[in-house]
Design an enzyme around this catalytic site. Structure first.
Site, mmCIF file in Angstrom:
data_model
loop_
_atom_site.group_PDB
_atom_site.id
_atom_site.type_symbol
_atom_site.label_atom_id
_atom_site.label_comp_id
_atom_site.label_asym_id
_atom_site.label_seq_id
_atom_site.Cartn_x
_atom_site.Cartn_y
_atom_site.Cartn_z
ATOM 1 N N ASN A 167 -0.093 7.172 1.497
ATOM 2 C CA ASN A 167 1.162 6.889 0.791
ATOM 3 C C ASN A 167 1.007 6.839 -0.735
ATOM 4 O OD1 ASN A 167 3.939 5.361 0.455
ATOM 5 N ND2 ASN A 167 2.373 4.070 -0.498
ATOM 6 N N VAL A 181 -7.910 6.032 -4.600
ATOM 7 C CA VAL A 181 -8.048 7.007 -3.511
ATOM 8 C C VAL A 181 -8.350 8.430 -3.996
ATOM 9 C CG1 VAL A 181 -6.739 5.768 -1.738
ATOM 10 C CG2 VAL A 181 -5.531 7.260 -3.353
ATOM 11 N N ALA A 200 4.388 20.248 -6.825
ATOM 12 C CA ALA A 200 3.267 21.044 -6.300
ATOM 13 C C ALA A 200 2.391 20.197 -5.390
ATOM 14 C CB ALA A 200 2.451 21.611 -7.456
ATOM 15 N N SER A 201 2.141 18.952 -5.786
ATOM 16 C CA SER A 201 1.271 18.086 -4.971
ATOM 17 C C SER A 201 1.936 17.773 -3.627
ATOM 18 C CB SER A 201 0.941 16.791 -5.721
ATOM 19 O OG SER A 201 2.083 15.958 -5.847
ATOM 20 N N LYS A 202 3.242 17.554 -3.638
ATOM 21 C CA LYS A 202 3.936 17.189 -2.394
ATOM 22 C C LYS A 202 4.078 18.412 -1.473
ATOM 23 C CE LYS A 202 4.318 12.854 -3.224
ATOM 24 N NZ LYS A 202 3.676 11.863 -2.349
ATOM 25 N N ILE A 260 14.527 6.937 -2.712
ATOM 26 C CA ILE A 260 14.330 5.626 -2.112
ATOM 27 C C ILE A 260 14.274 4.571 -3.218
ATOM 28 C CG2 ILE A 260 12.846 4.279 -0.556
ATOM 29 C CD1 ILE A 260 13.987 6.885 0.745
ATOM 30 N N SER A 304 7.400 14.616 0.209
ATOM 31 C CA SER A 304 8.690 14.339 -0.451
ATOM 32 C C SER A 304 9.583 15.552 -0.273
ATOM 33 C CB SER A 304 8.468 14.090 -1.949
ATOM 34 O OG SER A 304 9.715 14.096 -2.634
ATOM 35 N N TYR A 357 4.142 17.018 -9.653
ATOM 36 C CA TYR A 357 4.520 16.203 -8.489
ATOM 37 C C TYR A 357 4.995 17.104 -7.341
ATOM 38 C CZ TYR A 357 6.950 12.566 -5.806
ATOM 39 O OH TYR A 357 7.378 11.725 -4.811
HETATM 40 P P1 NAP Z 1 5.442 3.195 -6.186
HETATM 41 O O1 NAP Z 1 6.430 2.110 -6.114
HETATM 42 O O2 NAP Z 1 5.071 3.749 -7.523
HETATM 43 O O3 NAP Z 1 4.111 2.764 -5.395
HETATM 44 C C1 NAP Z 1 2.983 3.596 -5.382
HETATM 45 C C2 NAP Z 1 1.778 2.709 -5.143
HETATM 46 O O4 NAP Z 1 0.597 3.568 -5.139
HETATM 47 C C3 NAP Z 1 1.582 1.704 -6.280
HETATM 48 O O5 NAP Z 1 1.267 0.434 -5.763
HETATM 49 C C4 NAP Z 1 0.412 2.298 -7.050
HETATM 50 O O6 NAP Z 1 -0.366 1.331 -7.726
HETATM 51 C C5 NAP Z 1 -0.390 2.925 -5.943
HETATM 52 N N1 NAP Z 1 -1.355 3.889 -6.485
HETATM 53 C C6 NAP Z 1 -1.179 4.755 -7.521
HETATM 54 N N2 NAP Z 1 -2.309 5.437 -7.749
HETATM 55 C C7 NAP Z 1 -3.223 5.011 -6.825
HETATM 56 C C8 NAP Z 1 -4.576 5.364 -6.558
HETATM 57 N N3 NAP Z 1 -5.222 6.296 -7.294
HETATM 58 N N4 NAP Z 1 -5.225 4.737 -5.554
HETATM 59 C C9 NAP Z 1 -4.589 3.783 -4.813
HETATM 60 N N5 NAP Z 1 -3.306 3.407 -5.033
HETATM 61 C C10 NAP Z 1 -2.621 4.026 -6.024
HETATM 62 O O7 NAP Z 1 5.931 4.469 -5.339
HETATM 63 P P2 NAP Z 1 6.895 4.541 -4.043
HETATM 64 O O8 NAP Z 1 8.235 4.928 -4.505
HETATM 65 O O9 NAP Z 1 6.697 3.384 -3.166
HETATM 66 O O10 NAP Z 1 6.269 5.865 -3.379
HETATM 67 C C11 NAP Z 1 5.302 5.812 -2.338
HETATM 68 C C12 NAP Z 1 5.053 7.237 -1.883
HETATM 69 O O11 NAP Z 1 6.283 7.814 -1.464
HETATM 70 C C13 NAP Z 1 4.504 8.130 -2.982
HETATM 71 O O12 NAP Z 1 3.574 9.060 -2.451
HETATM 72 C C14 NAP Z 1 5.741 8.867 -3.467
HETATM 73 O O13 NAP Z 1 5.439 10.105 -4.059
HETATM 74 C C15 NAP Z 1 6.498 9.026 -2.167
HETATM 75 N N6 NAP Z 1 7.939 9.245 -2.353
HETATM 76 C C16 NAP Z 1 8.703 8.319 -2.966
HETATM 77 C C17 NAP Z 1 10.069 8.570 -3.118
HETATM 78 C C18 NAP Z 1 11.004 7.580 -3.791
HETATM 79 O O14 NAP Z 1 12.180 7.923 -3.982
HETATM 80 N N7 NAP Z 1 10.556 6.388 -4.149
HETATM 81 C C19 NAP Z 1 10.607 9.773 -2.656
HETATM 82 C C20 NAP Z 1 9.783 10.689 -2.031
HETATM 83 C C21 NAP Z 1 8.440 10.421 -1.872
HETATM 84 P P3 NAP Z 1 -0.015 0.994 -9.287
HETATM 85 O O15 NAP Z 1 1.322 0.370 -9.269
HETATM 86 O O16 NAP Z 1 -1.070 0.076 -9.728
HETATM 87 O O17 NAP Z 1 -0.028 2.319 -9.986
#
Ligand code: NAP
Length: 257
Positions: A96, A70, A164-166, A195, A148, A162
């Site tokens: 996401n 993306v 800064a991006s969020k 999470i 986030s 991270y």
């Molecule tokens: P995750 O388990 O790391 O899942 C992220 C998914 O995005 C992975 O499947 C990853 O694929 C995919 N991805 C990475 N780069 C990509 C790209 N360039 N194009 C398309 N897909 C891509 O993360 P998550 O914890 O579910 O987090 C999901 C979102 O919530 C993120 O934006 C994260 O910053 C946000 N968030 C998470 C938390 C938390 O505590 N978990 C808290 C606040 C915000 P690969 O595995 O192949 O890299």
């Protein structure tokens, strides 16, 4: 007459969820499908995107895996063109996909900064532009961006790029909501706290970090991907018809300090 149930569902709608191969993205894809949407499951990893679509099929719903990076403008435009050619419309976009590399500001290399901003922030602009044009032409839609609490309230140690991006997503969401309101497109963001997903796996193995989180999170536990997904489903549905430009915190109360 429209019933309250009809507002709450996503029947007949097509949704695109980025980073849907695992974690929060997979939970969102499943939640939207259970609410009646047909879901395009994007991920950079073809294996996990296909797995999520297969899980949705197993429950008797419609899904399509789509592999694309993306952060790549051409890949995003190709994905949106292919999806619209196949479905005829796109009603919901959930941004996401995200990465969370760790480095101190003094040690971080430029590539890490650029990659984090490209996947977490530039991609939100690219998909919003490409899908926004489709939604404008069809008369409306809903966009939900995953920010986030780390970008808005609680900075995360060794994650300056991270954070800064969020924070950027938070600002972009508001201006996007203002501009897209004229086209009947609502734009909101969700700010998760801590999470239970693969992204937090390493930190969760550290007892000191877990203990600190339990102290800092008023409800005393980490959140689940499903708890984030339910708020996304609400914002994506017509139940949230008068909600735009907002940030919803799904964090067990952590960010209210
Ligand atoms: P995750 O388990 O790391 O899942 C992220 C998914 O995005 C992975 O499947 C990853 O694929 C995919 N991805 C990475 N780069 C990509 C790209 N360039 N194009 C398309 N897909 C891509 O993360 P998550 O914890 O579910 O987090 C999901 C979102 O919530 C993120 O934006 C994260 O910053 C946000 N968030 C998470 C938390 C938390 O505590 N978990 C808290 C606040 C915000 P690969 O595995 O192949 O890299």
């Amino acid at each position: 007459m429209t019933t309250r149930e009809e507002f709450a569902t996503l029947h007949g709608k097509w949704a695109l969820v980025t980073g849907a191969g695992r974690g929060i993205g997979r939970a969102i894809a499943l939640e939207l499908a259970r609410a009646g949407a047909c879901v395009v499951c994007n991920d950079i990893d073809p294996r996990t995107a296909t797995e999520t679509a297969a899980l949705i099929h197993l429950e008797g719903h419609t899904a399509m895996p789509y592999t694309a990076d993306v952060s790549d403008r051409h890949a995003v435009q190709r994905m949106v063109d292919d999806v619209v050619a196949a479905t005829g419309r796109l009603d919901v976009l959930v941004n996401n996909a995200g990465v969370e590399p760790s480095a101190s500001i003094l040690e971080m290399d430029e590539e890490t900064w650029d990659h984090t901003l490209a996947v977490n922030l530039k991609a939100v602009f690219l998909t919003s532009q490409a899908v926004g044009r489709v939604m404008k032409a069809q008369g409306g839609g809903a966009i939900v961006n995953i920010s986030s609490i780390a970008g808005v309230r609680n900075p995360l140690a060794l994650r300056a790029a991270y954070c800064a991006s969020k924070a950027g997503i938070y600002g972009f969401t508001k201006e996007c909501a203002r501009e897209f309101a004229a086209y009947n497109i609502r734009v909101n963001c969700v700010c998760p706290g801590v999470i239970v997903t693969p992204m937090t796996e390493a930190a969760r193995r550290n007892p000191a970090i877990m203990e600190r989180w339990r102290r800092e999170i008023p409800v005393g536990r980490l959140g689940t991907p499903e708890e984030v997904a339910r708020v996304v489903r609400f914002l994506a549905s017509d139940e949230a018809s008068y909600v735009t430009g907002q940030a919803y915190f799904v964090d067990g109360g952590k960010a209210m300090h």
